[in-house]
Design a protein around this motif. Sequence first.
Motif, PDB file in Angstrom:
ATOM      1  N   GLY A 115      51.516  33.318 -77.605  1.00  0.00           N
ATOM      2  CA  GLY A 115      50.095  33.458 -77.958  1.00  0.00           C
ATOM      3  C   GLY A 115      49.437  34.524 -77.100  1.00  0.00           C
ATOM      4  N   TYR A 116      48.290  34.978 -77.562  1.00  0.00           N
ATOM      5  CA  TYR A 116      47.531  35.941 -76.772  1.00  0.00           C
ATOM      6  C   TYR A 116      46.165  35.334 -76.500  1.00  0.00           C
ATOM      7  CZ  TYR A 116      45.549  40.206 -75.005  1.00  0.00           C
ATOM      8  OH  TYR A 116      44.967  41.123 -74.174  1.00  0.00           O
ATOM      9  N   ASP A 141      50.032  34.223 -86.939  1.00  0.00           N
ATOM     10  CA  ASP A 141      48.604  34.570 -86.904  1.00  0.00           C
ATOM     11  C   ASP A 141      48.193  35.188 -85.568  1.00  0.00           C
ATOM     12  OD1 ASP A 141      47.804  33.739 -89.485  1.00  0.00           O
ATOM     13  OD2 ASP A 141      48.109  31.674 -88.840  1.00  0.00           O
ATOM     14  N   GLU A 142      49.044  35.041 -84.567  1.00  0.00           N
ATOM     15  CA  GLU A 142      48.691  35.574 -83.248  1.00  0.00           C
ATOM     16  C   GLU A 142      48.622  37.100 -83.223  1.00  0.00           C
ATOM     17  OE1 GLU A 142      47.714  34.069 -80.573  1.00  0.00           O
ATOM     18  OE2 GLU A 142      48.253  31.971 -80.885  1.00  0.00           O
ATOM     19  N   ARG A 189      40.441  35.224 -87.166  1.00  0.00           N
ATOM     20  CA  ARG A 189      40.861  36.428 -86.430  1.00  0.00           C
ATOM     21  C   ARG A 189      41.398  37.509 -87.357  1.00  0.00           C
ATOM     22  NH1 ARG A 189      43.925  34.216 -81.044  1.00  0.00           N
ATOM     23  NH2 ARG A 189      45.296  35.960 -81.492  1.00  0.00           N
ATOM     24  N   ASP A 213      54.017  31.771 -84.083  1.00  0.00           N
ATOM     25  CA  ASP A 213      52.791  31.640 -84.871  1.00  0.00           C
ATOM     26  C   ASP A 213      52.351  33.051 -85.269  1.00  0.00           C
ATOM     27  OD1 ASP A 213      50.382  31.193 -86.008  1.00  0.00           O
ATOM     28  OD2 ASP A 213      49.514  30.059 -84.347  1.00  0.00           O
ATOM     29  N   PHE A 256      46.880  38.885 -85.050  1.00  0.00           N
ATOM     30  CA  PHE A 256      45.521  39.321 -85.390  1.00  0.00           C
ATOM     31  C   PHE A 256      44.584  39.097 -84.211  1.00  0.00           C
ATOM     32  CE2 PHE A 256      47.520  38.082 -89.405  1.00  0.00           C
ATOM     33  CZ  PHE A 256      47.443  39.276 -90.078  1.00  0.00           C
ATOM     34  N   PRO A 257      43.582  39.927 -84.014  1.00  0.00           N
ATOM     35  CA  PRO A 257      43.204  41.159 -84.697  1.00  0.00           C
ATOM     36  C   PRO A 257      44.304  42.223 -84.608  1.00  0.00           C
ATOM     37  CG  PRO A 257      41.475  40.436 -83.194  1.00  0.00           C
ATOM     38  CD  PRO A 257      42.658  39.596 -82.895  1.00  0.00           C
ATOM     39  N   PHE A 258      44.562  42.886 -85.730  1.00  0.00           N
ATOM     40  CA  PHE A 258      45.770  43.678 -85.876  1.00  0.00           C
ATOM     41  C   PHE A 258      45.882  44.811 -84.853  1.00  0.00           C
ATOM     42  CE2 PHE A 258      48.651  46.678 -87.936  1.00  0.00           C
ATOM     43  CZ  PHE A 258      49.676  45.820 -88.256  1.00  0.00           C
ATOM     44  N   PHE A 303      39.174  40.562 -88.265  1.00  0.00           N
ATOM     45  CA  PHE A 303      38.723  41.515 -87.240  1.00  0.00           C
ATOM     46  C   PHE A 303      39.857  42.474 -86.929  1.00  0.00           C
ATOM     47  CE2 PHE A 303      36.099  37.836 -86.968  1.00  0.00           C
ATOM     48  CZ  PHE A 303      34.845  38.327 -86.708  1.00  0.00           C
ATOM     49  N   TRP A 304      39.469  43.738 -86.714  1.00  0.00           N
ATOM     50  CA  TRP A 304      40.491  44.744 -86.425  1.00  0.00           C
ATOM     51  C   TRP A 304      40.834  44.804 -84.953  1.00  0.00           C
ATOM     52  CZ3 TRP A 304      43.432  46.268 -90.079  1.00  0.00           C
ATOM     53  CH2 TRP A 304      42.937  46.411 -91.380  1.00  0.00           C
ATOM     54  N   THR A 305      39.831  44.548 -84.086  1.00  0.00           N
ATOM     55  CA  THR A 305      40.095  44.671 -82.645  1.00  0.00           C
ATOM     56  C   THR A 305      39.681  43.401 -81.901  1.00  0.00           C
ATOM     57  OG1 THR A 305      37.939  45.578 -82.091  1.00  0.00           O
ATOM     58  CG2 THR A 305      39.652  47.158 -82.713  1.00  0.00           C
ATOM     59  N   THR A 346      53.738  36.219 -80.528  1.00  0.00           N
ATOM     60  CA  THR A 346      53.684  35.107 -81.479  1.00  0.00           C
ATOM     61  C   THR A 346      54.227  33.809 -80.884  1.00  0.00           C
ATOM     62  OG1 THR A 346      55.751  35.927 -82.414  1.00  0.00           O
ATOM     63  CG2 THR A 346      53.735  36.482 -83.585  1.00  0.00           C
ATOM     64  N   ARG A 394      49.139  28.216 -74.678  1.00  0.00           N
ATOM     65  CA  ARG A 394      48.640  29.158 -75.677  1.00  0.00           C
ATOM     66  C   ARG A 394      47.186  28.830 -76.031  1.00  0.00           C
ATOM     67  NH1 ARG A 394      51.464  30.851 -80.833  1.00  0.00           N
ATOM     68  NH2 ARG A 394      53.159  29.501 -80.266  1.00  0.00           N
TER      69      ARG A 394
END
Lengths: 422, 384
Positions: free
Chosen positions: B256-257, B186-187, A371, B184, B189-191, A374-376, B253, A191
């Motif tokens: 991860g991305y 938070d992954e 992060r 996780d 985001f960005p939404f 940010f939207w994108t 999540t 990750r």
Amino acid sequence: MRTNTRAPNRWRLVAPLLVLLLQCGCWDKIELEDVAFVTTMGFDRGEIPGHLDVTLEIMNAQKATVALGNATQNEPRATNITLKNTTPLMVKDLANGVITRRINISQVQAFLISEKLARTVDLYSVLASTFRDPEMRRETPIIVTRERAETFIANNVPRFETLIYQFYRYKLNRWRDTGIVPLSNMNDFLRAHAAERPYLFIYATTEHRRPPHQGQNDEVIAGEMEVEGGDPVEMIGAAVVDRGKMIGTLTGEETRLVLLLGAKLRVASYYMIFHDPNDPQFMISTRIKNENPARIRIDTRRDPMTIDVEVPLYVEVLSIPSKIDYVTDLKLQKQLIASIKTQMNEKTEQLVRKAQRQWRIDLFDWERFARRQFWTWDAWQRYDFRRRIPEARVHVRYRIEMLDFGKQLRPDERGVPLRGID
Amino acid sequence: MRFGLSREQPSERGTNPSTDDLIGQRELMAVAFFLLVVKGADSTTTFLLSFGGNAGWLSVFVYFAYMLPFLWLVTRTLAAREGLNLIALSEETFGVPATKAMMSILLVLGFAATILNMRPYAFLLEVMFYAKTPATVIYVLLIATSGYLAYLGLETIGRVASLLLPYALLSFGLLFLGVYDILDYDEIFPFFGRGWPLLTGPLAHLGIVVDMLYLAVFLDRVKGGTRTYWNGMLSGSGIAAVSAAVLLWMYVTAFGYPAASGTLYPFQQLTRLAHFGWYINHVEAAFLGIWVLASVVHFAVYIYTIVYLFQYVVGAGDFFRLIVPTLGILFVAGFYPYRSFILQYTYRAWVVYALTATVFPFVIALAVAVRYRFRRSRGHRRAD
């Protein structure tokens, strides 16, 4: 009219037998007796560039069976094989040159990587060759060893654990609470690597050396603890890996701070010591609890960006060797709180400086919080957080939510401070 | 001349004489659920993650939002001539030759989609679980079991699906409990992930969810007609959309991305991560069982649809005699020697584009034509 749907008797007898066909599992059936379970895999640099020396620690699974315990008491609990100049998965077949049973890596409890290999080769390329194998599991912990992984495996003979897998299980479960060792595993590394983030690996060794300073407690890396006896393995601190390669180490205390500031140490309880503000030669022992994670606010609109971290702590003072009455004197208590905060701030500042100036990385994984603004994904990538983090303005504030004094009301006034004992 | 368009036709041989091979809302809901939800646990996830990035889970809802108007359109159109299925209505509106031509296209595309979907399932099982078993054997078993279920008829498929639905939902719940500590959050985001492609990607690849409209072909097999069809499809696809979105969300999540976009077979890899406490792990076999059963139901509906269209197009007398040749074609065509997954994805993308470009215009054209005819006939009546 209802039709008779009952099957003829002969079919009713044969049909259940067909289920047996499903039980045989086609070509992939496994007899447990036929399998040799690898508990640990170690990777070292091979003599030929691009090749690895791979060590397998194979558990004697029969030792786990109580009924067979007597019959196998003269057998070793594990056997180690090292294959030189090969690849991680080739060993699954090659090892059968010296092992009778089929090698199975689905129960591997830890991948061990020597520091020399970690500092010179992209760890992703080493581990990538293993995680494509279906037997490999993504939750497998990864440990960086200061010596050769082969030596580590040979030396790691725990006193109490007959089966080596228990050693890793118990050890890692303990670190979950204390935070002086990061919990690194394959999935989290993949990750972090894909997102080009640094990653902390467990750091361990079986080779002890003289500590550079005395009385350092958890401010040491593996191999430098002031300790006698116990198991041969010392596991404390972290190996910092960035862009696939190891770039440095963190002491046990630094590791905990990194996890604390990155909101990764949740509902943890651990011991810390601080200098007594009114008699600095004494150390006050405390138990710290993190019931709530750190609050991290990042303002990316500013240039340089600002990062505000607020860490709530629940402090339980367990030992006051100086005999100063912090328990009932509120004025002294305020001094103690201020002193704890100052000492924590000093350590944190040093660590943040090391991350920003020396390594120039996002050691605390604050990227996850940036992060959110940010939207994108494109906007996030254009911002280039990695390039900006060394210049960021970081403010860390510790908030002591409660100061407690364990189960003792006040220091015993008749007692003698430790310095009076000779 | 008409060919097997309703259950009164002699060419329809039901295997469940007590209920005459009809399905109700519960069965239809379960069938719609399995048609869609399995797409959140197979190679379709690669498409979804490529549209939305880390917001791939949102793209499932985007698909649902795009699909609803078409579903409504089909329902309204068929409601105008209650009792007819899509083919019969098309014959009545466009005539037999045009309908045959259109159904031939749908048949070919349905065949291609089934082949391109089925073979990766066999490979998935080989790569992840049965390394020594030849993929051919797994493929044959998958075809045989799905084909047998299709042979038993739509009602049996619906009953198996409705029986399996609670277990599938339970397994999703258990999967979440098994992995919640490694997620996780938070992954996400960005939404909005990759931004605009989140909206444009599903629009260009609407063919991925075209299965829903294929089901209108059997409308005459649904008790309660268009009302049941609408309720069943809406509830089934709604539950499936939420379930598939949760799966995609868990992939992002957990892995991860961008790591999730490079993970092949994410569902199976996620089930391997599932654990309950310290000692209960290596429990992927439990999830595998449910997944395989869901896949069998999924492909049984595909095969049933293909055979149904096949029977109509060639004008065959007996629906069930076409099962074996259909399975034979699936088996042989599945061995077309493309060597890499990339090529398989390319072929699949073509089929999806083709489905998008044919099915949706056909539905719109049918709706417009039926509306026009309906108005005209009403006008004639008034004039009379």
